[in-house]
Enzyme design. Structure first.
Site, PDB file in Angstrom:
ATOM      1  N   LYS A 111       0.771  -1.230  -0.004  1.00  0.00           N
ATOM      2  CA  LYS A 111       0.084  -0.195   0.084  1.00  0.00           C
ATOM      3  C   LYS A 111       1.055   1.103  -0.026  1.00  0.00           C
ATOM      4  CE  LYS A 111      -4.097  -2.263   1.560  1.00  0.00           C
ATOM      5  NZ  LYS A 111      -3.643  -3.489   1.547  1.00  0.00           N
TER       6      LYS A 111
HETATM    7  C1  LIG Z   1      -4.013  -4.686   0.885  1.00  0.00           C
HETATM    8  C2  LIG Z   1      -3.411  -5.700   0.666  1.00  0.00           C
HETATM    9  C3  LIG Z   1      -3.709  -7.070  -0.158  1.00  0.00           C
HETATM   10  C4  LIG Z   1      -5.037  -7.015  -0.855  1.00  0.00           C
HETATM   11  O1  LIG Z   1      -4.835  -6.016  -1.955  1.00  0.00           O
HETATM   12  P1  LIG Z   1      -6.199  -5.388  -2.561  1.00  0.00           P
HETATM   13  O2  LIG Z   1      -5.922  -4.268  -3.797  1.00  0.00           O
HETATM   14  O3  LIG Z   1      -7.176  -5.061  -1.766  1.00  0.00           O
HETATM   15  O4  LIG Z   1      -6.826  -6.773  -3.532  1.00  0.00           O
HETATM   16  C5  LIG Z   1      -2.781  -8.024  -0.343  1.00  0.00           C
HETATM   17  N1  LIG Z   1      -1.615  -8.042   0.618  1.00  0.00           N
HETATM   18  C6  LIG Z   1      -1.395  -7.218   1.380  1.00  0.00           C
HETATM   19  C7  LIG Z   1      -0.178  -7.330   1.923  1.00  0.00           C
HETATM   20  C8  LIG Z   1      -2.050  -6.042   1.528  1.00  0.00           C
HETATM   21  O5  LIG Z   1      -1.958  -5.351   2.497  1.00  0.00           O
END
Ligand SMILES: *Cc1c(COP(=O)(O)O)cnc(C)c1O
Length: 497
Positions: A111
């Protein structure tokens, strides 16, 4: 390029409005109104990550000059927030399998790639719309997003962040990451109760008319940093290109040769950016959507029916524990003929019955590009163990889900196309689960996650990422704990209303 909503294409919005608003006023998601800008791959060869980001993002931000976009990406990726010069490096596991490491940012999860960029874009968008307001990000978090938002917005002028987290329901490392957060414009508060309580409290505040009114008289306005904001998808397209270009540069891909991406999926934001990259001309063979025990998406791709009426499970990959993947609406809009009336019908059925069904033609279009399967917790731990034993490479549980699903894909299809697994978190961020997969229980029994992480580093000889290394010694800066009923007062006090 202008934008409209997936639920109504009559009204057009500028990019700056879209970034500021988050969700469209009709409840739909913003989407580019024009055709996807083609990206000539040969023009991108040899670019640095920041130059590449500017080249890909700029066509989507019509009112921004190229120099303005370049300065935004420089602020996001040009400093010292990422501990790897490539920002999103590719790790080669075998001749045909690679990991795209998206966890070299300040919170050790993917993120950061979006949330190091969005705050700067938001500030610039406010300038463009001529609003003299301070953007207030109010959010409830169950983990990764809250911390990544805090890091991204910390000390960005013209913004404030208030994060509520449930006292029960974030991991020890995540809590520690949040309560030690630096920055003059950030406020972190623990709420007694679970995530649902906290989220319900935030939703009430965001919907309250009189609060909005009070805020606007003081030059304050709520904005959103969650994954439905278009400003989070834009920077996520970049690393799909960078991964591909890295393999072209090393000669491992021939011109025009296609690749697969495997993406551990929750809210469908990450994999959607990969889909958009393919629309812009990236040679993608299959997008493999990896799920955990909450495999609503796998069933959707396999059966053509989205059905959220099912039990919710807590798994070892908590960021994928989701039953309604909001960004899927954008994919359906694009592949379903850009017809808002169809979207409205499906989303109404989802709201009323918890499920909707696609027709056979659309399902066929979807499965021509997408493939999906899921992994259980046991399969996840086994993938961590096997990858470490065979390759001395450590996976976090989310990435391990993707690895296990990729094995199923190969077994089911026999496809040998080169494949990139999108690695979404540092294994040390989920040290406890990883230790379970690798070490005899007596070695870490009774220890906290903060103690297990260095133990894991020592056992594997790998470096603990600096942000996690520093965590134990950082002073606590936010120790407020409140009842659910006091959330409103907390916001009013903090904003001096
Ligand atoms: C948020 C997240 C995901 C999922 O990603 P999306 O964009 O919501 O599909 C997968 N792995 C980690 C470690 C995350 O923080």
């Amino acid at each position: 390029m202008d934008y409209y909503s997936t639920r109504g294409i009559d009204k057009l919005y500028t990019a700056a409005e879209v970034i500021m608003t988050g969700l469209a006023p009709d409840g739909g998601l913003f989407i580019p109104a024009g055709p996807w800008p083609p990206v000539p791959l040969k023009d991108l060869a040899g670019m640095s990550y920041t130059a590449l980001a500017a080249a890909i993002i700029h066509p989507f931000l019509k009112q921004f000059s190229k120099a303005e976009v370049e300065s935004l990406v420089q602020e996001a990726y040009g400093g010292t927030s990422f501990d790897h010069p490539d920002i999103a490096p590719l790790h080669r596991l075998t001749d045909s399998l690679y990991f795209l490491e998206l966890w070299h940012g300040p919170t050790c999860a993917f993120k950061d790639l979006a949330l190091q960029f969005l705050p700067h874009l938001l500030r610039k968008s406010a300038e463009k719309t001529g609003e003299e307001t301070t953007a207030v990000i109010l959010t409830a978090t169950s983990g990764d997003t809250g911390k990544a938002a805090l890091e991204g917005f910390s000390d960005v002028p013209g913004t404030k962040v208030i994060v509520f987290y449930p006292l029960e329901g974030v991991s020890e490392i995540q809590r520690r990451q949040m309560i030690t957060q630096k920055g003059k414009n950030v406020h972190v508060v623990a709420v007694r109760g679970n995530f649902d309580h906290t989220q319900a409290g935030v939703k009430e505040l965001l919907a309250e008319g009189s609060l909005k009114h009070k805020m606007s008289s003081r030059g304050l306005k709520f904005s959103s940093a969650n994954s439905i904001n278009w400003g989070r998808l834009l920077p996520q397209m970049v690393y799909y290109f960078s991964a591909y270009l890295d393999l072209r540069r090393s000669g491992e891909l021939k011109p025009g040769e296609k690749v697969n991406f495997v993406v551990p999926t929750g809210n469908f934001g990450n994999i959607l950016a990969g889909f958009y990259a393919s629309r812009m001309g990236l040679p993608v063979h299959r997008l493999i959507c990896a799920a955990n025990r909450n495999h609503v998406l796998t069933d959707f791709f396999r059966e053509g029916r989205y059905n959220r009426n099912r039990p919710f499970f807590r798994t070892l990959s908590p960021s994928m524990d989701i039953l309604v993947s909001s960004n899927l609406e954008r994919l359906l809009f694009e592949l379903g003929g850009r017809d808002p009336s169809r979207i409205r019908a499906w989303m109404n059925r989802l709201l009323e019955n918890g499920s909707y069904r696609l027709n056979a033609a659309l399902q066929k279009t979807l499965t021509a590009l997408f493939w999906s399967h899921y992994a259980t917790d046991d399969e996840t731990l086994a993938a961590i163990g096997k990858t470490y034993r065979e390759h001395r490479y450590l996976l976090d549980p989310h990435t391990a889900v993707a690895r296990a699903v990729y094995e199923k894909y190969r077994a089911a299809t026999g496809d040998r196309v080169k494949t990139i697994i999108v690695s979404t978190a540092s294994p040390f961020k989920f040290a406890e689960s990883v230790a379970h997969a690798l070490l005899p229980p007596e070695q870490f029994a009774g220890r906290t996650a903060l103690e297990i992480a260095p133990l894991l580093a020592k056992t594997t000889g790998l470096d603990l990422p600096t942000p996690l290394l520093d965590l134990a010694s950082q002073p606590v800066r936010h120790d407020t704990v409140i009842e659910r009923s006091a959330m409103r007062t907390e916001v009013l006090d903090h904003l001096n209303l």
